[in-house]
Design an enzyme around this catalytic site. Structure first.
Site, PDB file in Angstrom:
ATOM      1  CG  ASN A  94      -1.744   1.220   1.383  1.00  0.00           C
ATOM      2  OD1 ASN A  94      -1.783   2.052   0.479  1.00  0.00           O
ATOM      3  ND2 ASN A  94      -2.429   1.346   2.511  1.00  0.00           N
ATOM      4  CG  HIS A 115      -5.652   1.994   5.423  1.00  0.00           C
ATOM      5  ND1 HIS A 115      -5.187   2.884   6.372  1.00  0.00           N
ATOM      6  CD2 HIS A 115      -4.650   1.114   5.208  1.00  0.00           C
ATOM      7  CE1 HIS A 115      -3.951   2.540   6.701  1.00  0.00           C
ATOM      8  NE2 HIS A 115      -3.600   1.480   6.016  1.00  0.00           N
ATOM      9  N   GLY A 120       2.900   2.257  10.829  1.00  0.00           N
ATOM     10  CA  GLY A 120       3.899   3.317  10.727  1.00  0.00           C
ATOM     11  C   GLY A 120       4.634   3.606  12.028  1.00  0.00           C
ATOM     12  CE  LYS A 143      -0.129   3.153   4.801  1.00  0.00           C
ATOM     13  NZ  LYS A 143       0.033   3.227   6.248  1.00  0.00           N
ATOM     14  CD  GLU A 198      -3.262  -2.426   7.278  1.00  0.00           C
ATOM     15  OE1 GLU A 198      -2.203  -2.711   6.712  1.00  0.00           O
ATOM     16  OE2 GLU A 198      -3.848  -1.337   7.121  1.00  0.00           O
ATOM     17  CB  SER A 212       5.484  -1.793  11.929  1.00  0.00           C
ATOM     18  OG  SER A 212       5.113  -0.463  12.218  1.00  0.00           O
ATOM     19  CD  GLU A 235      -2.723   5.450   6.827  1.00  0.00           C
ATOM     20  OE1 GLU A 235      -2.842   5.497   5.582  1.00  0.00           O
ATOM     21  OE2 GLU A 235      -1.727   4.955   7.393  1.00  0.00           O
TER      22      GLU A 235
END
Ligand code: 13P
Length: 252
Positions: free
Chosen positions: A12, A99, A175, A14, A169, A214, A101
């Site tokens: 991904n 996702h 991250g 992003k 996730e 990660s 985010e």
């Protein structure tokens, strides 16, 4: 059952990548040799601006191209948004939906994620449905409850298990350099598998459950070889072909 599933390594990207990044895609394609592509599937999800060019470059290679989001509608007046049908037309074969985010940053609810997953199925694409708990939820020992609820709310009626991919996730692992233990990952994936079986019966054996958060070359073996893990959704480490390929080579 697990042996029937081909692992999927998905990147991904992003909001990263410009036209010149096609060179990185070429390096990923170059590294997906016969041995690797005999064992696993590979998907790269670049930003919208690169989908068509990446799909053209990857055509005929073992690397598939996916999108990172879609609007639930097919052809509606919604300035700036893009439909699953448009992604298919541009050469994508999968769409990431839900996702964290987007759930957090754009206030996406389970109902909206479910509608987006339905749009991916409508267009004949894979839907990669993301779920995961926050740090506070994990600390409160609510992980299984939260992930179970997201899963139930985010998978549409009529979902095809073969075209469904679930990505677990944990929000706190994205991250951050932090990861759950292999045992923690297997516990959540086992619960997800159980819910999929309740929903789809024996057909659930076709749905892949990926881990994301990660994933790097150093921790890939432990995370990807954990029970019930069918591959990874990799963020930052998928931007560099060398790193993404060393993660993928865990399967060799
Ligand atoms: P990182 O691998 O950068 O933690 O991102 C994970 C992710 O969000 C993939 O969708």
């Amino acid at each position: 059952m697990a042996a029937a599933r081909r692992p999927l390594m998905a990147g991904n990207w992003k909001m990263n990548g410009l036209g010149a990044s096609i060179a990185e895609l070429s390096r990923i394609i170059g590294g997906f040799d016969a041995a690797l592509s005999a064992r696993i599937d590979c998907l790269i999800c670049p930003p919208a601006t690169l989908i068509a060019a990446f799909a053209a470059r990857a055509k005929g290679s073992p690397v598939a191209i996916g999108a990172q989001d879609c609007h639930p509608g097919a052809a509606v007046a919604f300035t700036g948004d893009l439909s699953a049908e448009m992604w298919k037309d541009a050469g994508a074969s999968a769409i990431i939906v839900g996702h964290s985010e987007r759930r957090a940053g754009h206030g996406e609810s389970d109902a909206l994620v479910r509608a987006k997953a339905a749009a991916a199925f409508r267009a004949g694409l894979l839907a990669i449905v993301c779920v995961g708990e926050s740090k506070a939820e994990r600390e409160a020992k609510r992980t299984l409850e939260v992930v179970g609820r997201q899963l139930a709310g985010s998978i549409p009626d009529g979902a095809t298990p073969q075209r469904l991919v679930v990505a677990y996730e944990p929000v706190w692992a994205i991250g951050s350099g932090l990861t759950p233990t292999a045992a923690d990952v297997s516990e959540v994936h086992g619960m997800v598998r159980g819910e999929l079986v309740k929903r789809f019966g024996a057909g659930a054996g076709a749905t892949r459950v990926l881990y994301g958060g990660s994933v790097k070359a150093e921790n890939a073996a432990a995370l990807l070889k954990a029970a019930e893990v069918d591959g990874a959704l990799v963020g930052g480490a998928s931007l560099k072909a060398k790193e993404f390929l060393s993660i993928s080579n865990v399967y060799i």
